[in-house]
Design a protein around this motif. Sequence first.
Motif, PDB file in Angstrom:
ATOM      1  N   UNK B 116       2.796 -35.027 -11.620  1.00 41.30           N
ATOM      2  CA  UNK B 116       2.690 -35.315 -10.185  1.00 41.30           C
ATOM      3  C   UNK B 116       1.254 -35.143  -9.706  1.00 41.30           C
ATOM      4  N   UNK B 117       0.615 -34.079 -10.134  1.00 44.48           N
ATOM      5  CA  UNK B 117      -0.767 -33.855  -9.704  1.00 44.48           C
ATOM      6  C   UNK B 117      -1.686 -34.937 -10.253  1.00 44.48           C
ATOM      7  N   UNK B 118      -1.494 -35.329 -11.503  1.00 41.97           N
ATOM      8  CA  UNK B 118      -2.447 -36.282 -12.090  1.00 41.97           C
ATOM      9  C   UNK B 118      -2.094 -37.714 -11.715  1.00 41.97           C
ATOM     10  N   UNK B 119      -0.951 -38.195 -12.197  1.00 45.19           N
ATOM     11  CA  UNK B 119      -0.587 -39.600 -11.929  1.00 45.19           C
ATOM     12  C   UNK B 119      -0.206 -39.795 -10.469  1.00 45.19           C
ATOM     13  N   UNK B 120       0.627 -38.883  -9.968  1.00 44.30           N
ATOM     14  CA  UNK B 120       1.144 -39.027  -8.610  1.00 44.30           C
ATOM     15  C   UNK B 120       0.040 -39.126  -7.578  1.00 44.30           C
ATOM     16  N   UNK B 123      -2.321 -42.340  -8.135  1.00 39.69           N
ATOM     17  CA  UNK B 123      -1.710 -43.632  -7.835  1.00 39.69           C
ATOM     18  C   UNK B 123      -1.443 -43.769  -6.338  1.00 39.69           C
ATOM     19  N   UNK B 124      -1.108 -42.636  -5.686  1.00 37.93           N
ATOM     20  CA  UNK B 124      -0.862 -42.684  -4.239  1.00 37.93           C
ATOM     21  C   UNK B 124      -2.167 -42.689  -3.442  1.00 37.93           C
ATOM     22  N   UNK B 125      -3.302 -42.723  -4.156  1.00 37.99           N
ATOM     23  CA  UNK B 125      -4.626 -42.715  -3.514  1.00 37.99           C
ATOM     24  C   UNK B 125      -4.834 -41.501  -2.631  1.00 37.99           C
TER      25      UNK B 125
END
Lengths: 273, 305
Positions: B116-120, B123-125
Amino acid sequence: MTLEKPGDLLGAIGGVPLPPNEVVVEAAGVEKWFGRLHVLKGVSMTVKRQEVVVVIGASGSGKTTFIRCVNHLEKIQGGRIFVNGHLIGYREVGGKLVEDREKNIAKQRQEIGMVFQRFNLFPHMTALQNITEAPLLVRKTPSAEAVEMGRALLARVGLSSKENVYPNQLSGGQQQRVAIARALAMKPALMLFDEPTSALDPEMIGEVLEVIKELAREGMTMIVVSHEMGFAREVADRVVMMDDGQIIEEGTPEHFFTNPTHERTKSFLSKIL
Amino acid sequence: MSSPRPRPRPQRLQSAVVPVGIAVVAVLVAGCSSSASSTVHLNWNYFFDSVFHPDSQIQNGLWLTVSIAITSQLIGVTLGTFAALAKMAKFRPFRIIANVYIWLFRGTPLVVQIVLFYFGLSVAHIYGWPTINFLGIKIDGAVQAGVFALGVNEGAYFAEIVRAGILAIDPGQMEAAKSLGMTYGQGMRRIVLPQAARVIVPPLGNEFNNMLKTTSLLVLISVPELYTVFNRKQGNYFAPFEFYLAAAVWFLLLTTIWSVIQAWIERRLAKGTAGSANAGPGLMDRLFGRSPTLGEEAPVISGGR
């Protein structure tokens, strides 16, 4: 144990400069509850400079709670306590008591030394560090000066040889003497003793009482919670008997020995004498 | 003959370990010989090379694992200490913040937190984890995110350890400090926390042991730490047994070295304390999990994982 010179305990911290007959402690109508339990029911007491007051009473009578209120280790729900004219722990706002800021309370406590039943020395510090910690941290005393005073105090309580020793290597009596020196290092105007000898083995009680007597002779103002009536007879200007959260009898030590008036006092004294 | 401190570390320990070791070796040998006769062929060179001649990938992985673990643990200790103090504060908002933090990070899987911290976030900018330059070392975004996730997660667990450590100290200590004119903060810093530290160090050691191994979860965000390196190698050569076994050996080496350091730290800390002759379990006891003798042992506080 021998104290090297009489009159030197307070000499080690610069003496007591202030004159007698001035009021140090003024407690008026102090009320205290622990939840629903009413532990202090309007306690009033005046202690003048250089006076020694010994508080006696059965356990649960509120004597320990009372002296803990004097340096605001316990909150009070009614009444006023003044030490050196300062209202302890509270500000009065529109006739109501509001607890004071932490910094002010800490400042007030610097004037009030306390000695605990279980010594409460700092186990991670040597005897000397126990004594110098508060002057260094709170009073910002220069290090050399604090160490010098600490050594002088240790000498006066007969523990010069123990300055680098940790509390767990000291006997109970020695620990309590260090604790007294630690409290004196803040140059308090008033000393509170909360049953200073009741956690000690009988053979160590004498050495601690000797230090307290010495302090009394030198003119330290003190409130002592103690059941040592022999000690009270020797040093107390006044004895106060507490029962069920109230002061029920007050007088000279002689009065308590010869003709106590209150029934509770008589039965209490008959048990401890 | 008569040393001042007789150390009661009996033969019993060795006699327990030796048969277990023999059994493990026997199982390994049996496994090799029986399966070697079929189509599977184990290439032990992969294993021995990885262990005795680690290439630059493995060396970098080792370095990364250790530095990520240390950094994350430091973040965890700092956050945990503040969270513990906040949880015990008089001021209610502090307590609420600390409780919510602990609730969130102990209540969700670390794996979810990492991704969540990395991709999330990227990707959510919300935060893109750009590569940063720290003292001339380039730190990849994934490493930052990984350290952040591990550290914040550790803090939530460590808060409870610190709180228990503080609660283990006699309240009379703070009263004595206050009676000398110290504020709560001064009493905490100079009197209570130094004593609590002694109680906290043994569970802190266990937490760091865990942290060294937990870094392997960062394989999820492709941080090239030790496990990720071996995971790639086993895929490239299709030799999972040899490479994963080598990974296990490396992790075992790291945790073993840490055990030695931990035992040394505890011995040093125990100096000057009550009955300090016996300073917690020795290295052998620690490695092989012999239960400590009753008595002098510091109170054990588990992180609850």
